[in-house]
Design a protein around this motif. Structure first.
Motif, PDB file in Angstrom:
ATOM      1  N   PRO A 188       0.805  -1.236   0.000  1.00 54.82           N
ATOM      2  CA  PRO A 188       0.000   0.000   0.000  1.00 54.82           C
ATOM      3  C   PRO A 188       0.834   1.281   0.000  1.00 54.82           C
ATOM      4  CG  PRO A 188      -0.946  -1.607   1.498  1.00 54.82           C
ATOM      5  CD  PRO A 188       0.386  -2.154   1.075  1.00 54.82           C
ATOM      6  N   LYS A 189       2.039   1.213   0.548  1.00 59.87           N
ATOM      7  CA  LYS A 189       2.928   2.380   0.553  1.00 59.87           C
ATOM      8  C   LYS A 189       3.214   2.860  -0.865  1.00 59.87           C
ATOM      9  CE  LYS A 189       7.601   3.699   2.074  1.00 59.87           C
ATOM     10  NZ  LYS A 189       8.804   3.240   2.823  1.00 59.87           N
ATOM     11  N   PHE A 190       3.099   1.946  -1.831  1.00 55.87           N
ATOM     12  CA  PHE A 190       3.404   2.260  -3.226  1.00 55.87           C
ATOM     13  C   PHE A 190       2.153   2.277  -4.107  1.00 55.87           C
ATOM     14  CE2 PHE A 190       6.998   0.174  -1.214  1.00 55.87           C
ATOM     15  CZ  PHE A 190       7.975   1.144  -1.367  1.00 55.87           C
ATOM     16  N   GLY A 191       0.991   2.401  -3.464  1.00 54.20           N
ATOM     17  CA  GLY A 191      -0.247   2.464  -4.230  1.00 54.20           C
ATOM     18  C   GLY A 191      -0.635   1.133  -4.839  1.00 54.20           C
ATOM     19  N   LEU A 192      -0.194   0.036  -4.219  1.00 53.88           N
ATOM     20  CA  LEU A 192      -0.483  -1.303  -4.707  1.00 53.88           C
ATOM     21  C   LEU A 192      -1.254  -2.069  -3.634  1.00 53.88           C
ATOM     22  CD1 LEU A 192       3.104  -2.049  -6.049  1.00 53.88           C
ATOM     23  CD2 LEU A 192       1.110  -1.578  -7.487  1.00 53.88           C
ATOM     24  N   GLU A 193      -2.083  -2.981  -4.065  1.00 57.02           N
ATOM     25  CA  GLU A 193      -2.888  -3.768  -3.124  1.00 57.02           C
ATOM     26  C   GLU A 193      -2.899  -5.231  -3.529  1.00 57.02           C
ATOM     27  OE1 GLU A 193      -7.435  -3.562  -2.862  1.00 57.02           O
ATOM     28  OE2 GLU A 193      -6.787  -2.399  -1.124  1.00 57.02           O
ATOM     29  N   CYS A 194      -2.655  -6.100  -2.572  1.00 59.22           N
ATOM     30  CA  CYS A 194      -2.666  -7.538  -2.846  1.00 59.22           C
ATOM     31  C   CYS A 194      -4.077  -7.988  -3.227  1.00 59.22           C
ATOM     32  CB  CYS A 194      -2.184  -8.304  -1.620  1.00 59.22           C
ATOM     33  SG  CYS A 194      -2.218 -10.108  -1.819  1.00 59.22           S
ATOM     34  N   ARG A 195      -4.181  -8.722  -4.334  1.00 62.72           N
ATOM     35  CA  ARG A 195      -5.460  -9.238  -4.796  1.00 62.72           C
ATOM     36  C   ARG A 195      -5.570 -10.752  -4.668  1.00 62.72           C
ATOM     37  NH1 ARG A 195      -8.555  -4.848  -4.489  1.00 62.72           N
ATOM     38  NH2 ARG A 195      -8.234  -3.323  -6.163  1.00 62.72           N
ATOM     39  N   GLY A 196      -4.453 -11.411  -4.403  1.00 64.68           N
ATOM     40  CA  GLY A 196      -4.513 -12.860  -4.261  1.00 64.68           C
ATOM     41  C   GLY A 196      -3.135 -13.456  -4.076  1.00 64.68           C
ATOM     42  N   ARG A 197      -3.097 -14.604  -3.370  1.00 64.76           N
ATOM     43  CA  ARG A 197      -1.851 -15.307  -3.128  1.00 64.76           C
ATOM     44  C   ARG A 197      -2.062 -16.800  -3.322  1.00 64.76           C
ATOM     45  NH1 ARG A 197       0.464 -13.040   2.564  1.00 64.76           N
ATOM     46  NH2 ARG A 197       1.871 -14.795   2.209  1.00 64.76           N
ATOM     47  N   ASP A 198      -0.970 -17.476  -3.667  1.00 66.82           N
ATOM     48  CA  ASP A 198      -1.024 -18.925  -3.835  1.00 66.82           C
ATOM     49  C   ASP A 198       0.382 -19.460  -3.595  1.00 66.82           C
ATOM     50  OD1 ASP A 198      -1.902 -21.473  -4.386  1.00 66.82           O
ATOM     51  OD2 ASP A 198      -2.693 -21.005  -6.379  1.00 66.82           O
ATOM     52  N   ALA A 199       0.488 -20.760  -3.367  1.00 65.89           N
ATOM     53  CA  ALA A 199       1.786 -21.407  -3.192  1.00 65.89           C
ATOM     54  C   ALA A 199       1.689 -22.822  -3.715  1.00 65.89           C
ATOM     55  CB  ALA A 199       2.215 -21.394  -1.734  1.00 65.89           C
ATOM     56  N   ARG A 200       2.332 -23.049  -4.849  1.00 64.41           N
ATOM     57  CA  ARG A 200       2.405 -24.377  -5.457  1.00 64.41           C
ATOM     58  C   ARG A 200       3.711 -24.491  -6.227  1.00 64.41           C
ATOM     59  NH1 ARG A 200      -2.902 -24.934  -8.944  1.00 64.41           N
ATOM     60  NH2 ARG A 200      -3.240 -22.723  -8.460  1.00 64.41           N
ATOM     61  N   PHE A 201       4.107 -25.727  -6.550  1.00 69.03           N
ATOM     62  CA  PHE A 201       5.322 -25.956  -7.345  1.00 69.03           C
ATOM     63  C   PHE A 201       6.546 -25.303  -6.702  1.00 69.03           C
ATOM     64  CE2 PHE A 201       1.783 -26.183 -10.350  1.00 69.03           C
ATOM     65  CZ  PHE A 201       2.022 -27.416 -10.960  1.00 69.03           C
ATOM     66  N   PHE A 202       6.592 -25.274  -5.345  1.00 67.52           N
ATOM     67  CA  PHE A 202       7.712 -24.673  -4.615  1.00 67.52           C
ATOM     68  C   PHE A 202       7.823 -23.172  -4.842  1.00 67.52           C
ATOM     69  CE2 PHE A 202       9.226 -29.117  -5.322  1.00 67.52           C
ATOM     70  CZ  PHE A 202       9.237 -29.526  -4.004  1.00 67.52           C
ATOM     71  N   GLU A 203       6.731 -22.517  -5.201  1.00 69.97           N
ATOM     72  CA  GLU A 203       6.724 -21.080  -5.463  1.00 69.97           C
ATOM     73  C   GLU A 203       5.606 -20.380  -4.686  1.00 69.97           C
ATOM     74  OE1 GLU A 203       8.718 -19.256  -7.366  1.00 69.97           O
ATOM     75  OE2 GLU A 203       9.745 -20.700  -8.668  1.00 69.97           O
TER      76      GLU A 203
END
Length: 211
Positions: A188-203
């Motif tokens: 948010p400090k940079f005018g960005l907002e998280c819309r989704g997260r995931d974790a698969r394939f070691f990433e």
């Protein structure tokens, strides 16, 4: 600065492709499928709306995956040696005409404000001394409501990398261990907002949007 690669010899393309195939096979032996992981990460961006910027192109895996999908992509990396290998990999995949290579520091991107609909940064975070300068630049070059796709290895993924490099008598340099929870709080400090997260394939993968 635009990177203008010299025309490669056919043997150079073949040898580089052979190394990439062997490297991918080595990763699979250790449980990490680089091709499947790259496809998963790019899928996480949603519809690919050009123009797209790939920061920290490295060997070109993400940029090539985007170009394979028929979408042009601009890549930037600080290393001319890495860009050369990315170009050779793109030529072998017959998508080099769809990738525009640039040499540059992500802390001072050589692009206009609000230029890109999507910015990707894949497996780059752990190479950085600090991330705030780059996040500021990402926000600057993203168009309003543009998307920022960032990914890096999970702890298990780093363990795989360590095993691979140890088997070769090398180490995998990790400049920092910034966690994705911290990245999410920072956006948010940079005018960005998280819309989704995931974790698969070691990433770990996070999709953010400019607001």
């Amino acid at each position: 600065m635009i990177y203008r690669p010299r025309e490669p010899l056919s043997d150079e393309v073949r040898e580089n492709q052979k190394r990439l195939i062997e490297r991918n096979a080595l990763y699979r032996e250790h449980g990490y499928d680089r091709e499947a992981a790259t496809s998963f990460i790019i899928d996480s961006a949603g519809p690919l709306s050009p123009p797209i910027l790939d920061i920290g192109t490295g060997k070109g895996l993400a940029a090539i995956e985007i170009a394979r999908r028929g979408v042009p992509v601009t890549s930037v990396d600080v290393s001319e040696e890495e860009l050369r290998m990315a170009f050779l990999n793109a030529r072998a995949a017959e998508v080099d005409r769809n990738i525009h290579f640039h040499i540059g520091d992500a802390n001072e991107l050589p692009f206009d404000d609000d230029q890109f609909e999507i910015v990707t940064m894949i497996n780059v975070l752990h190479h950085l001394d600090e991330v705030e300068g780059i996040f500021g630049e990402v926000s600057r070059v993203l168009a309003p409501e543009g998307r920022f796709l960032v990914a890096d290895f999970t702890d298990e993924g780093f363990e795989v990398l360590d095993r691979i490099h140890l088997s070769e008598g090398r180490t995998h340099e990790r400049m920092n261990a910034v966690e994705f929870d911290e990245v999410s709080r920072m956006l948010p400090k940079f005018g960005l907002e998280c819309r989704g997260r995931d974790a698969r394939f070691f990433e770990h993968v996070m999709l953010a949007q400019k607001i």
